[in-house]
Design an enzyme around this catalytic site. Structure first.
Site, mmCIF file in Angstrom:
data_model
loop_
_atom_site.group_PDB
_atom_site.id
_atom_site.type_symbol
_atom_site.label_atom_id
_atom_site.label_comp_id
_atom_site.label_asym_id
_atom_site.label_seq_id
_atom_site.Cartn_x
_atom_site.Cartn_y
_atom_site.Cartn_z
ATOM 1 N N TYR A 183 0.626 -1.142 -0.237
ATOM 2 C CA TYR A 183 0.372 0.019 -0.060
ATOM 3 C C TYR A 183 1.342 1.196 -0.123
ATOM 4 O O TYR A 183 0.614 2.233 -0.746
ATOM 5 C CB TYR A 183 -1.436 -0.404 1.136
ATOM 6 N N ASN B 209 -6.737 9.161 9.004
ATOM 7 C CA ASN B 209 -7.210 8.244 9.525
ATOM 8 C C ASN B 209 -8.808 8.863 8.767
ATOM 9 O O ASN B 209 -8.622 9.697 10.062
ATOM 10 C CB ASN B 209 -7.450 7.420 10.698
ATOM 11 N N VAL C 160 -11.805 1.390 13.560
ATOM 12 C CA VAL C 160 -13.850 2.535 14.012
ATOM 13 C C VAL C 160 -14.808 1.733 13.630
ATOM 14 O O VAL C 160 -15.125 1.351 14.812
ATOM 15 C CB VAL C 160 -13.155 3.675 13.306
ATOM 16 N N ASN D 27 -14.365 -1.497 13.574
ATOM 17 C CA ASN D 27 -13.894 -3.323 14.712
ATOM 18 C C ASN D 27 -14.550 -2.488 16.120
ATOM 19 O O ASN D 27 -15.555 -3.394 16.249
ATOM 20 C CB ASN D 27 -12.702 -3.578 14.675
ATOM 21 N N PHE D 28 -13.986 -1.171 16.689
ATOM 22 C CA PHE D 28 -14.387 -1.064 18.065
ATOM 23 C C PHE D 28 -15.991 -1.026 18.006
ATOM 24 O O PHE D 28 -16.439 -1.625 18.985
ATOM 25 C CB PHE D 28 -13.398 -0.100 17.752
ATOM 26 N N TYR E 148 -5.114 -3.167 19.853
ATOM 27 C CA TYR E 148 -3.568 -4.540 19.448
ATOM 28 C C TYR E 148 -2.860 -3.755 20.044
ATOM 29 O O TYR E 148 -2.518 -2.563 19.868
ATOM 30 C CB TYR E 148 -3.702 -4.147 17.669
ATOM 31 N N THR F 220 -0.791 5.569 18.189
ATOM 32 C CA THR F 220 -1.987 6.731 18.287
ATOM 33 C C THR F 220 -2.097 6.902 17.128
ATOM 34 O O THR F 220 -1.716 6.806 16.832
ATOM 35 C CB THR F 220 -1.187 8.214 19.128
ATOM 36 N N ARG G 249 0.642 9.126 15.151
ATOM 37 C CA ARG G 249 0.481 8.778 12.946
ATOM 38 C C ARG G 249 -0.378 10.524 13.779
ATOM 39 O O ARG G 249 -1.486 10.769 14.332
ATOM 40 C CB ARG G 249 -0.487 8.590 12.528
HETATM 41 N N1 UDP Z 1 -6.129 -1.407 15.865
HETATM 42 C C1 UDP Z 1 -6.635 -1.854 17.079
HETATM 43 N N2 UDP Z 1 -7.734 -2.935 17.761
HETATM 44 C C2 UDP Z 1 -8.450 -3.600 15.922
HETATM 45 C C3 UDP Z 1 -8.398 -3.315 15.005
HETATM 46 C C4 UDP Z 1 -6.758 -2.152 14.607
HETATM 47 O O1 UDP Z 1 -5.972 -1.712 18.155
HETATM 48 O O2 UDP Z 1 -9.704 -4.189 16.411
HETATM 49 C C5 UDP Z 1 -4.904 -0.422 15.880
HETATM 50 C C6 UDP Z 1 -3.960 -0.887 14.686
HETATM 51 O O3 UDP Z 1 -3.342 -2.207 14.972
HETATM 52 C C7 UDP Z 1 -3.535 0.624 14.594
HETATM 53 C C8 UDP Z 1 -4.405 1.289 14.668
HETATM 54 O O4 UDP Z 1 -5.898 0.507 15.342
HETATM 55 O O5 UDP Z 1 -2.690 1.285 15.747
HETATM 56 C C9 UDP Z 1 -5.344 1.972 13.396
HETATM 57 O O6 UDP Z 1 -5.350 0.845 12.949
HETATM 58 P P1 UDP Z 1 -6.586 0.905 11.261
HETATM 59 O O7 UDP Z 1 -6.798 -1.023 10.682
HETATM 60 O O8 UDP Z 1 -8.117 1.456 11.489
HETATM 61 O O9 UDP Z 1 -5.859 2.236 10.610
HETATM 62 P P2 UDP Z 1 -4.210 2.343 10.310
HETATM 63 O O10 UDP Z 1 -3.879 3.426 11.062
HETATM 64 O O11 UDP Z 1 -3.498 1.244 10.841
HETATM 65 O O12 UDP Z 1 -3.782 2.452 8.828
#
Ligand code: UDP
Length: 316
Positions: A146, A175, A189, A191-192, A205, A211, A279
């Site tokens: 990506y 984001n 978003v 997921n939570f 995770y 952040t 970020r």
């Molecule tokens: N993340 C998390 N739990 C989840 C999905 C993502 O803690 O169920 C974390 C992920 O490890 C990252 C952040 O949330 O540090 C944002 O992840 P996302 O997949 O939304 O996008 P990214 O910013 O990594 O492209």
């Protein structure tokens, strides 16, 4: 009537952008192969005579009935869960697909806007990230497909600007969240919120200390639209996002509170390597150039998003 072509126009961001363009009086043609987008996202405008939805993989040659005034190139899977499952598609759409979209702009003398990403900064060593930062990307990591193809997309866009005279503009999306995200998208978003609404454990995770800064989709679309309409010669890149930064643990707690969920918060191993530790966009350029900054608070944006996902949970 101005004519806009939106690649990826039935995806999360593309669907919002297409509807904004319609409301501004544009004729809109969407090209999408529905790999991650869905016709459902544009079902409410499908009967609008100014709107055309074409099933098209933009890595294949295509033409669009002209004239075309502006091309928005948004097509690409963008969730980290897509990086290991759709790596070739991602590389192709951001390389061959970007080339094809640039050619469409060139033959029509159209303005060209490309959706780039904060991922071009990789796991950033400069914080917050200004557009002048060249990034810290691992080309052979899982995210490389990506990050590197988006970086290539920026390079070929500048090549078309310098050597083929295309009026191109690069914006880098940080984001972003809101309605029309897929519940199974895999990003934090949906997921939570999905987990909180189902009463399942909320999966943080790693340590949860990494952040992110989350922008509501309406704010982001306003920034993209202003950039597209701006008079003059502006190549970008321009960061677009929200500068309010939170740890993922704080974010999980916020979603638990707003959904009034009894879910517990659990820790899981980071599924992808090179997960950026921090970020946040530096928005100095966007503010000066576009007189733009986000106005929707995280709480208001999340409440609107939660209401949208409430209608989806149970049907998934
Ligand atoms: N993340 C998390 N739990 C989840 C999905 C993502 O803690 O169920 C974390 C992920 O490890 C990252 C952040 O949330 O540090 C944002 O992840 P996302 O997949 O939304 O996008 P990214 O910013 O990594 O492209």
């Amino acid at each position: 009537m101005k004519h806009a072509v939106v690649t990826g126009g039935s995806g999360f961001l593309g669907s919002h952008l297409s509807k904004r363009l319609l409301s501004e009086g544009y004729k809109v043609t969407v090209l999408d192969n529905f790999i991650t987008g869905s016709p459902d996202n544009v079902a409410d405008v499908i009967d609008n005579p100014a709107f055309t939805l074409i099933e098209q993989d933009v890595i294949q040659p295509f033409t669009v009935d002209g004239p075309v005034d502006v091309v928005f190139h948004l097509a690409s899977p963008a969730s980290p869960v897509d990086f290991p499952t759709k790596p070739i598609e991602i590389l192709q759409v951001n390389s061959v697909g970007t080339h094809n979209a640039l050619e469409l702009a060139r033959v029509n003398g159209a303005r060209f806007l490309i959706a780039s990403t904060s991922e071009v900064y990789g796991d950033p060593l400069v914080h917050p990230q200004p557009e002048t930062y060249w990034g810290n990307v691992n080309p052979i990591g899982i995210r490389g497909v990506y990050d590197e193809s988006k970086r290539f997309g920026e390079s070929i866009t500048m090549a078309y600007r310098r050597f083929k005279g295309v009026d191109s503009r690069i914006f880098r999306i940080f984001n972003t969240y809101g309605p029309n995200m897929r519940l199974d998208d895999g990003r934090v978003v949906p997921n939570f919120i999905g987990q909180a609404l189902r009463g399942e454990p909320i999966t943080v995770y790693g340590t949860g200390q990494q952040t992110r800064s989350f922008c509501f989709v309406r704010d982001l679309i306003e920034g993209i639209f202003r950039f597209s309409e701006l008079d003059g010669n502006h190549s970008g890149p321009v960061n677009l996002g929200n500068p309010t930064e939170r740890t993922m643990l704080e974010f999980a707690q916020e979603i638990k509170r707003l959904t009034e969920s009894s879910s517990e918060i659990v820790y899981q191993e980071l599924p992808t390597s090179d997960d950026p530790k921090q970020r946040r966009p530096d928005l100095t350029v966007a503010k000066a150039l576009l007189n733009w900054e986000p106005v929707v608070s995280l709480e208001d944006g999340l409440l609107e998003t939660i209401a949208y996902f409430k209608g989806k949970v149970g049907n998934d």
